[in-house]
Enzyme design. Sequence first.
Site, short mmCIF file in Angstrom:
data_model
loop_
_atom_site.label_atom_id
_atom_site.label_comp_id
_atom_site.label_asym_id
_atom_site.label_seq_id
_atom_site.Cartn_x
_atom_site.Cartn_y
_atom_site.Cartn_z
N ASP A 185 0.85 -1.19 0.00
CA ASP A 185 0.00 0.00 0.00
C ASP A 185 0.88 1.23 0.00
OD1 ASP A 185 -2.56 1.45 0.32
OD2 ASP A 185 -1.73 1.97 2.28
N GLU A 269 -1.36 -1.05 -5.99
CA GLU A 269 -2.46 -0.30 -6.57
C GLU A 269 -2.00 0.41 -7.84
OE1 GLU A 269 -5.35 1.40 -3.27
OE2 GLU A 269 -3.26 1.84 -2.78
N CYS A 322 -12.96 -4.38 5.61
CA CYS A 322 -12.37 -5.18 6.68
C CYS A 322 -11.77 -6.46 6.11
CB CYS A 322 -13.41 -5.51 7.74
SG CYS A 322 -12.82 -6.60 9.06
N CYS A 341 -13.77 -2.42 13.11
CA CYS A 341 -14.85 -2.92 12.26
C CYS A 341 -16.15 -3.03 13.08
CB CYS A 341 -14.47 -4.28 11.67
SG CYS A 341 -15.76 -5.02 10.64
N CYS A 344 -17.28 -7.15 13.04
CA CYS A 344 -16.56 -8.19 13.77
C CYS A 344 -15.71 -7.64 14.92
CB CYS A 344 -15.67 -8.99 12.81
SG CYS A 344 -14.38 -8.01 12.00
N ASP A 351 -3.38 1.30 6.98
CA ASP A 351 -2.48 0.94 5.88
C ASP A 351 -2.21 -0.56 5.83
OD1 ASP A 351 -2.31 3.62 5.20
OD2 ASP A 351 -0.61 3.97 6.54
#
Length: 393
Positions: A185, A269, A322, A341, A344, A351
């Site tokens: 990332d 990406e 998530c 999240c 969960c 990151d």
Amino acid sequence: MKQKRAFKYRIYPTPEQQHMLARTFGCCRFVYNWALRQKTDAYYNKQQRLYYKDLSTMLTELKKQEGTTWLNDVSSVPLQQALRHLDKAFLNFFEGRAKYPTSHKKRNKQSATYTCSAFTWKDGHLTLAKMSDPLEIRWSRPLPDGATPSSVTITKDCANRYFISILVEDEIEHVPSIETSIGADLGLKSFVVLSTGEVVGNPKFFHKDEKNLAKAQRRHARKKKGSKNRDKARLKVARIHARIADRRRDFLHKLSTRLIRENQTICVESLQVKNMVKHPTLSKAISDVGWSEFVAQLEYKADWYGRDLVKIDKWYPSSKRCFECGHLLDSLALDVRQWTCPACAVHHDRDINAAKNIRSVGLTVLNACGEAVRPGRVLSRSGKTQRSRKPSR
């Protein structure tokens, strides 16, 4: 497998060689700008397209005209290569990889390309056409055994440093396959965060020298135009820029090589950097970090060493999803670096969670393609194979 590979070295030409190189650079720049004007005028005034063959014939006639006979004082090979470079620039423009070609400037980086017919290579000594003595090359690393240069490119940067790029055919062997894979990332706070949890900080090379650069630029602006003091001040500014670029390039090469050697599959990406630099406050930081060059290095090194590079779609919500349960947030502000999240109750680092999602989607694309594509492939999220961009000389 044999591939053409460029090896770049620092050279120290003698004053006579510097004089000949300066004349060659000037002639190449003149021919490039002249050919660009001919192509542009022919298209807009006569609706005609001029190609390399047409411009080469026109260049022969140009050398015979009064006032431009000085083009015969340098080797003809770099002048012909200037026409080929212009032809390549227009090809990149029409295929959407670059903007419309612009004129070369005297104060910018200068270069001249010599093919094998315009230099002599013997016992590790290289002598260019119109020169009697070989160039003094600092061999920072050896050329491959038995390699014979097919072309060389002499470059002079704005800091008055001379370099030579020697193009040879090299046998590049694929490294042994391994099972490891990572997701990367890219960011600004940290240059890259890997799915393994490793965080590589952002060196911010431009930011560190920004004050010194601003001071040197102010001094340059105060000098009288055309004076020797102004040229000295310009040289100081150019050296600071060169220092920034050299450190950034060294950092990117070391990091990309390490990731390629330690992992079989790398997932990143596909960022639209040219659109992101339009940001009103982050444009300078985005330009400083060097994402495009890093991904380009990963591409051609993956092709060289038999690794797989998978590019994830830029619209994939890697930060908002998530990794544990797949829950997707409606929105996630840029300043929120950690979140929990709601489905969960797993606490995520923004990151690291994004890097894990990138790796997961990348492996899905890779498995969907199967073995239909050879090693060293570059894949988009759709599974389409992309052509890797080789390093520039």
